[in-house]
Scaffold this motif. Structure first.
Motif, mmCIF file in Angstrom:
data_model
loop_
_atom_site.group_PDB
_atom_site.id
_atom_site.type_symbol
_atom_site.label_atom_id
_atom_site.label_comp_id
_atom_site.label_asym_id
_atom_site.label_seq_id
_atom_site.Cartn_x
_atom_site.Cartn_y
_atom_site.Cartn_z
ATOM 1 N N PRO A 1 0.833 -1.199 0.000
ATOM 2 C CA PRO A 1 0.000 0.000 0.000
ATOM 3 C C PRO A 1 0.868 1.248 0.000
ATOM 4 C CG PRO A 1 0.100 -0.931 2.193
ATOM 5 C CD PRO A 1 0.850 -1.894 1.292
ATOM 6 N N GLY A 2 0.244 2.401 0.000
ATOM 7 C CA GLY A 2 1.010 3.641 0.061
ATOM 8 C C GLY A 2 0.555 4.695 -0.917
ATOM 9 N N ALA A 3 -0.546 4.448 -1.635
ATOM 10 C CA ALA A 3 -1.062 5.470 -2.547
ATOM 11 C C ALA A 3 -1.848 6.506 -1.754
ATOM 12 C CB ALA A 3 -1.950 4.831 -3.610
ATOM 13 N N MET A 4 -1.525 7.759 -1.946
ATOM 14 C CA MET A 4 -2.177 8.853 -1.219
ATOM 15 C C MET A 4 -2.723 9.874 -2.208
ATOM 16 S SD MET A 4 0.685 9.390 1.778
ATOM 17 C CE MET A 4 -0.275 10.706 2.536
ATOM 18 N N LEU A 5 -3.954 10.329 -1.965
ATOM 19 C CA LEU A 5 -4.587 11.368 -2.766
ATOM 20 C C LEU A 5 -4.925 12.525 -1.845
ATOM 21 C CD1 LEU A 5 -5.059 8.683 -4.427
ATOM 22 C CD2 LEU A 5 -7.128 9.755 -5.305
ATOM 23 N N GLU A 6 -4.359 13.692 -2.111
ATOM 24 C CA GLU A 6 -4.580 14.869 -1.279
ATOM 25 C C GLU A 6 -5.034 16.036 -2.145
ATOM 26 O OE1 GLU A 6 -1.020 15.703 0.813
ATOM 27 O OE2 GLU A 6 -1.116 13.907 2.074
ATOM 28 N N TYR A 7 -6.022 16.742 -1.657
ATOM 29 C CA TYR A 7 -6.515 17.913 -2.386
ATOM 30 C C TYR A 7 -5.626 19.112 -2.110
ATOM 31 C CZ TYR A 7 -9.904 20.693 -4.903
ATOM 32 O OH TYR A 7 -10.518 21.489 -5.856
ATOM 33 N N ARG A 8 -5.204 19.790 -3.167
ATOM 34 C CA ARG A 8 -4.347 20.962 -3.043
ATOM 35 C C ARG A 8 -5.074 22.188 -3.606
ATOM 36 N NH1 ARG A 8 1.189 19.862 -1.987
ATOM 37 N NH2 ARG A 8 1.164 18.104 -0.552
ATOM 38 N N PRO A 9 -5.710 22.951 -2.737
ATOM 39 C CA PRO A 9 -6.455 24.124 -3.214
ATOM 40 C C PRO A 9 -5.513 25.263 -3.588
ATOM 41 C CG PRO A 9 -6.519 24.054 -0.844
ATOM 42 C CD PRO A 9 -5.787 22.811 -1.280
ATOM 43 N N SER A 10 -6.034 26.200 -4.355
ATOM 44 C CA SER A 10 -5.245 27.362 -4.783
ATOM 45 C C SER A 10 -5.285 28.486 -3.761
ATOM 46 C CB SER A 10 -5.775 27.869 -6.132
ATOM 47 O OG SER A 10 -7.172 28.115 -6.055
ATOM 48 N N CYS A 11 -6.065 28.306 -2.699
ATOM 49 C CA CYS A 11 -6.154 29.313 -1.641
ATOM 50 C C CYS A 11 -6.486 28.600 -0.337
ATOM 51 C CB CYS A 11 -7.229 30.355 -1.972
ATOM 52 S SG CYS A 11 -8.900 29.672 -2.061
ATOM 53 N N PRO A 12 -6.282 29.244 0.800
ATOM 54 C CA PRO A 12 -6.626 28.617 2.082
ATOM 55 C C PRO A 12 -8.113 28.275 2.149
ATOM 56 C CG PRO A 12 -5.259 30.554 2.433
ATOM 57 C CD PRO A 12 -5.651 30.574 0.993
ATOM 58 N N LEU A 13 -8.420 27.104 2.686
ATOM 59 C CA LEU A 13 -9.818 26.706 2.841
ATOM 60 C C LEU A 13 -10.434 27.281 4.113
ATOM 61 C CD1 LEU A 13 -9.758 22.997 1.662
ATOM 62 C CD2 LEU A 13 -10.095 25.090 0.355
ATOM 63 N N ASP A 14 -9.617 27.924 4.911
ATOM 64 C CA ASP A 14 -10.081 28.592 6.126
ATOM 65 C C ASP A 14 -10.034 30.104 5.879
ATOM 66 O OD1 ASP A 14 -10.454 29.763 8.612
ATOM 67 O OD2 ASP A 14 -9.285 28.257 9.685
ATOM 68 N N PRO A 15 -11.166 30.782 5.960
ATOM 69 C CA PRO A 15 -11.163 32.218 5.661
ATOM 70 C C PRO A 15 -10.321 33.045 6.621
ATOM 71 C CG PRO A 15 -13.263 31.557 6.645
ATOM 72 C CD PRO A 15 -12.498 30.297 6.353
ATOM 73 N N ASP B 1 -0.457 28.205 5.668
ATOM 74 C CA ASP B 1 -0.460 26.868 5.094
ATOM 75 C C ASP B 1 -1.667 26.730 4.172
ATOM 76 O OD1 ASP B 1 -0.236 24.253 4.456
ATOM 77 O OD2 ASP B 1 -0.711 23.469 6.440
ATOM 78 N N THR B 2 -1.415 26.703 2.861
ATOM 79 C CA THR B 2 -2.499 26.603 1.896
ATOM 80 C C THR B 2 -2.652 25.196 1.352
ATOM 81 O OG1 THR B 2 -1.054 27.210 0.042
ATOM 82 C CG2 THR B 2 -2.177 28.993 1.209
ATOM 83 N N VAL B 3 -1.971 24.246 1.930
ATOM 84 C CA VAL B 3 -2.093 22.864 1.479
ATOM 85 C C VAL B 3 -3.306 22.243 2.142
ATOM 86 C CG1 VAL B 3 -1.033 20.591 1.463
ATOM 87 C CG2 VAL B 3 0.376 22.622 1.109
ATOM 88 N N GLY B 4 -4.250 21.794 1.368
ATOM 89 C CA GLY B 4 -5.470 21.219 1.914
ATOM 90 C C GLY B 4 -5.552 19.736 1.660
ATOM 91 N N VAL B 5 -5.524 18.947 2.685
ATOM 92 C CA VAL B 5 -5.749 17.514 2.567
ATOM 93 C C VAL B 5 -7.238 17.276 2.768
ATOM 94 C CG1 VAL B 5 -5.213 15.252 3.514
ATOM 95 C CG2 VAL B 5 -3.468 17.031 3.478
ATOM 96 N N ALA B 6 -7.824 16.410 1.961
ATOM 97 C CA ALA B 6 -9.245 16.133 2.108
ATOM 98 C C ALA B 6 -9.520 15.684 3.533
ATOM 99 C CB ALA B 6 -9.663 15.044 1.132
ATOM 100 N N PRO B 7 -10.279 16.447 4.306
ATOM 101 C CA PRO B 7 -10.461 16.142 5.719
ATOM 102 C C PRO B 7 -11.370 14.944 5.943
ATOM 103 C CG PRO B 7 -11.852 17.975 5.070
ATOM 104 C CD PRO B 7 -11.008 17.644 3.876
ATOM 105 N N ALA B 8 -11.190 14.337 7.102
ATOM 106 C CA ALA B 8 -12.075 13.243 7.488
ATOM 107 C C ALA B 8 -13.431 13.817 7.854
ATOM 108 C CB ALA B 8 -11.478 12.497 8.681
#
Length: 405
Positions: free
Chosen positions: A226-240, A247-254
């Motif tokens: 195993p070891g495949a990872m999919l992470e969402y990388r938005p172009s702006c912060p997901l927190d206003p 930190d503008t790196v967004g991992v798809a949250p649980a």
């Protein structure tokens, strides 16, 4: 679900084609350049209203023709639906369902579901972010066709906003003293873009939460670990509340254990996009283009060998890249099956590209499908366990046995 009949008129190399299809395995065999992939492309277009080979519709119309028609009979349980798409380059496409016109072509989305694996899918791993965004959005629409409208709303707002920004940029450069033109209209399109973008973004994040564990499981089976990872990388912060430079790196949250609900998530994402658009406006006016939003986002494909995750785009070997692309497509297939409607599996000339282990795993999945259509240059490219109906493709015609279809 299965496709029982395909009709083509002036699509690619086919002036006309009537092809009866059966459940189980169907293999289109013939030398390269004879029209095998055109059949697969037509089926994919019927399902997604887009091609996996070209971005525009014009190349889909046979040379010398003004339009193309793709028609398919789709059977699901004891019901049959007839879907028809008329492709009109430079004009609006039209669609019919059971021979009756519908208001918009997207109204027939969802009647046919497909998952396609083709050599072009290596671009999911090695290509530009646009490839990964398109993959995610097509899967999103396949699961929930209403999101085709959300995408259309977002793209319409983006087009209008970009037109205003381009005009403002040109006026600013032309004006003496660097005067900025009136941008009050831009506020309206900011609101439209943030609202549609929030719905699209929330849906992408939810989809990625469901897809990620399936992709990791499939990759583990194919690659042996195993070891495949999919992470969402938005172009702006997901927190206003996050300032630029944070930190503008967004991992798809649980999923939220407090159950805050989808509505609150959409509201927060809308606020975040509105803040990001406001903060980036000066640079956007200077450059004449929208710099933040779902159209600029990416999905990180990474592989963790035990020493930390590394981006597959830059660190994966050719074999690992194929494994990742295959794992993501098989995860899509499993996800759609879990919704209760099994999609048609399309395998376009991929067995010749895979080694023995990957061929064996893909063949096992294909053998379990309700309907799978495969293209191959020669019979030997198809694993022996995928014994099914053979169609011979040559010079724009498809034959089954001695009967020209």
């Amino acid at each position: 679900m299965r496709l029982s009949h395909l009709s083509l008129v002036d699509f690619r190399s086919y002036a006309g084609l009537e092809l009866a299809l059966e459940a189980g395995v169907g293999v289109l065999v013939g030398p390269n350049g004879q029209g095998k992939t055109n059949v697969i492309e037509a089926i994919g277009y019927l399902a997604n209203q887009g091609s996996h080979r070209v971005a525009q519709d014009a190349p889909l119309v046979r040379a010398g023709a003004e339009r193309a028609v793709v028609r398919g009979a789709v059977r699901h349980e004891d019901r049959t639906a007839m879907i028809e798409l008329e492709i009109n380059p430079g004009r609006s496409n039209r669609a019919r369902l059971n021979r009756a016109p519908v208001n918009r072509p997207r109204d027939v989305l969802g009647y046919l579901r497909t998952v396609l694996f083709a050599p072009e899918d290596l671009a999911l791993v090695k290509g530009d972010p646009a490839e990964r965004r398109r993959f995610l959005d097509e899967l999103l629409v396949a699961r929930a066709p209403r999101y085709a409208g959300v995408r259309a709303d977002y793209e319409r707002a983006l087009k209008q906003r970009n037109a205003l920004l381009k005009s403002a940029s040109m006026m600013r450069r032309a004006a003496r003293g660097g005067q900025v033109p009136d941008l009050s209209t831009l506020d309206v399109w900011d609101a439209h873009l943030a609202k549609a973008g929030a719905h699209l973004l929330a849906a992408r994040l939810e989809l990625l939460r469901a897809l990620s564990p399936l992709a990791d499981k499939a990759y583990g089976t194919i690659a042996g670990h195993p070891g495949a990872m999919l992470e969402y990388r938005p172009s702006c912060p997901l927190d206003p509340h996050v300032r630029d430079g944070g930190d503008t790196v967004g991992v798809a949250p649980a999923p939220d254990p407090m159950g805050r609900g989808r509505r609150r998530e959409v509201d927060e994402l809308e606020a975040a996009l509105a803040v990001a658009l406001s903060r980036s406006r000066a640079e956007e006016v200077e450059r004449g283009v929208t710099l933040v939003g779902p159209h600029r986002d990416d999905v990180l494909f990474a592989i963790d060998h035990g020493g930390g995750a590394l981006p597959a785009k830059t660190y994966a070997s050719h074999g690992e890249s194929w494994s990742f692309a295959l794992a993501v497509k098989l995860a899509s297939y499993d996800l759609l099956r879990s919704d209760g409607i099994e999609p048609v599996l399309l395998l376009d000339d991929v067995f010749a590209e895979l080694d023995t282990a990957r061929r064996t795993h893909l063949a096992a999945v294909a053998a379990s499908a309700e309907q799978v259509l495969i293209t191959a240059a020669v019979d030997a490219d198809v694993p022996p366990e995928l014994d099914g109906v053979r169609y011979r493709v040559a010079k724009g015609s498809v034959t089954r046995g001695d009967t020209v279809t």
